[in-house]
Design a protein around this motif. Structure first.
Motif, short mmCIF file in Angstrom:
data_model
loop_
_atom_site.label_atom_id
_atom_site.label_comp_id
_atom_site.label_asym_id
_atom_site.label_seq_id
_atom_site.Cartn_x
_atom_site.Cartn_y
_atom_site.Cartn_z
N TYR A 1 12.95 32.74 -7.14
CA TYR A 1 13.75 31.61 -5.90
C TYR A 1 11.93 30.70 -6.12
N LEU B 1 20.96 36.82 -1.97
CA LEU B 1 19.85 37.70 -2.56
C LEU B 1 18.57 37.82 -2.67
N VAL B 2 17.71 36.65 -2.00
CA VAL B 2 16.60 36.58 -1.56
C VAL B 2 16.47 37.18 -0.85
N TRP C 1 15.21 38.58 -7.08
CA TRP C 1 15.19 36.80 -6.53
C TRP C 1 14.11 35.74 -6.33
N ILE D 1 21.37 31.11 -4.70
CA ILE D 1 20.60 33.41 -4.27
C ILE D 1 19.89 32.91 -2.99
#
Length: 480
Positions: free
Chosen positions: A157, A146-147, A153, A133
């Motif tokens: 994380y 995604l982060v 996210w 991610i």
């Protein structure tokens, strides 16, 4: 009289009677015997008992494969034999009497790492998910992760690192605890010792190389560097054993009436001092040397050769129990290089042996008795536990075992040749791909395909050769 009575009586007779049984227990599918005289066991006769699916000897224990009915069979056998209930830990301790010095050393190493493997597997999966991610650009035409695009996210994380850090950076705590547990000493002292190796008061191990100045404790006549040993394996093992043996010795010399006060005091303080003054620096050097040798060998021009040898030899190492040594090397590689190039080959070896069993399921598809062992063994192998497959099927026929190690060698060459790196130890089979660093997942998938296809094809081919024919004749089976 139950259906297990006659097979139990027969097994008791063939292992040499109650007098020849020191300890007996069972696991999910096998009876585990520690025999006073292993030579008295009539292996051929035991394997001809209807309920028995096979036998093997490992780690000082004579093991009889029964299958899913083992618990009920064990209860009947215990009644007939007049043997008491024994835990697996007690059986292992008794079995060590039948081991040589090297086997005992490896067994001790296994006892240290076995209790912490579940945490290491979880940690590997967490690191893999964080990479997926946070490092893979899959959003906005491959420009963002995604982060980068989601606060949710980003929170996931950051939160997951809380667990990852606890498992890997504070690994010495788990190791020193496991040693105190194994040695029967005070476990909380092992935990405290481990914490002193990773305390926030110390310079983090990952910051030592770039530090302009290393802090130290100044005793006037001597100075001790305030260096942490985050993720370090060898220093924790050395310190843990010093604490354990010191406590054991102190229990013998200090009167019992004051032992609760003085044993912990005089065990812990010297152990911490020795750990930071001597064992930590020495262990760090040893660990770095081992990891550098392994890494340099696998990434050199002859890396393919090292990979082929390791892939070919890993399953034989499992037979001897020596494979437990790779846990320490994997963890040291992770601390030095932020990943391990060794563990992916272990996962591939497990898959290869499982694929050889799948081929045997296909070849012997009419043998319903054997499938009671082979089908669960294949599933177990693909999930990372190879012993049922190795001892229940592959080594009995031999040629599937040879096919498996050949396929493992090819898959290992592919893995090392393409630079596949794992975040950590993970599930040692097909799910192991989740522990592979994201950029390497496709390359590992190709190596997995080789580990699945090659052993299957070779097993089918070998079954029709002289080696295969002799195996079927030896086992009294009809060749497919």
């Amino acid at each position: 009289m139950s259906k297990y009575t006659e097979p139990a009586k027969e097994l008791l007779e063939k292992v040499g009677g109650s007098d020849n049984i020191d300890v007996v227990t069972h696991c999910a599918t096998r009876m585990r015997f520690v025999l006073n005289d292993p030579k008295q066991a009539d292996v051929d006769a035991i394997e001809n008992i209807d309920l028995v699916k096979g036998t093997f000897t490992q780690a000082g224990q004579f093991q009889v494969i029964v299958g899913n009915e083992v618990a009920s069979f064990y209860n009947e056998f215990s009644k007939i034999a007049g043997v008491g209930d024994t835990s697996k830990d007690e059986a292992k301790e008794k079995a060590k009497q039948n081991m040589n010095i090297l086997q005992r050393m490896v067994s001790h190493l296994a006892d240290i790492f076995t209790p912490i493997i579940p945490a290491l597997v979880v940690g590997g999966l967490i690191l893999g998910f964080r990479n997926l991610i946070g490092e893979v650009n899959m959003i906005n035409n491959g420009t963002q992760s995604l982060v980068d695009t989601s606060q949710f996210w980003q929170g996931v994380y950051d939160f997951l690192w809380l667990i990852g850090e606890a498992i890997f950076h504070f690994l010495p705590v788990a190791i020193t605890w496991a040693i105190s547990r194994k040695m029967g000493t005070t476990q909380v002292l092992g935990i405290v010792l481990g914490i002193t190796l990773v305390s926030p008061q110390l310079l983090n191990a990952y910051g030592v190389a770039g530090a302009e100045e290393i802090p130290f404790w100044d005793f006037g006549f001597a100075q001790i560097d305030m260096i942490g040993y985050q993720a370090q394996v060898i220093p924790a093992i050395l310190a843990g054993f010093v604490l354990a043996y010191l406590e054991i010795w102190l229990r013998k010399v200090i009167p019992q009436v004051v032992s609760m006060i003085f044993v912990p005091f005089f065990a812990l303080i010297p152990a911490v001092l020795v750990a930071h003054m001597v064992l930590g620096p020495i262990g760090w050097e040893i660990g770095s040397w081992i990891s550098n040798v392994v890494y340099d060998g696998l990434t050199s021009a002859f890396g393919w050769l090292f990979a082929a040898i390791f892939g070919f030899a890993y399953a034989p190492l499992v037979i001897t129990g020596l494979h437990h040594m790779t846990n320490a090397i994997d963890l040291q590689l992770m601390s030095e290089f932020d990943g391990t190039i060794l563990w992916p080959m272990i996962a591939l070896s497990n898959i290869a042996q499982g694929s050889a069993v799948v081929a045997m399921i296909y070849l012997n598809r009419k043998d319903k008795k054997e499938q009671q062992v082979s089908v669960p063994a294949a599933v177990s192998c693909y999930l990372g536990v190879t012993e049922p497959a190795l001892f229940g099927i592959n080594l009995r026929y031999v040629f599937p075992f040879v096919a498996g190690i050949c396929g493992s060698a090819v898959a290992a060459v592919i893995s090392v040749g393409t630079g596949v790196m794992a975040n950590s130890i993970g599930v040692g089979g097909i799910p192991g791909i989740l522990s592979i660093q994201v950029p390497d997942m496709l390359k590992f998938a190709i190596a997995m395909l080789a580990a699945i296809v090659i052993p299957f094809i070779l097993t089918v081919i070998f079954a029709r050769t002289k080696m295969g024919k002799q195996a079927y004749i030896r086992l009294g089976k009809t060749q497919p």
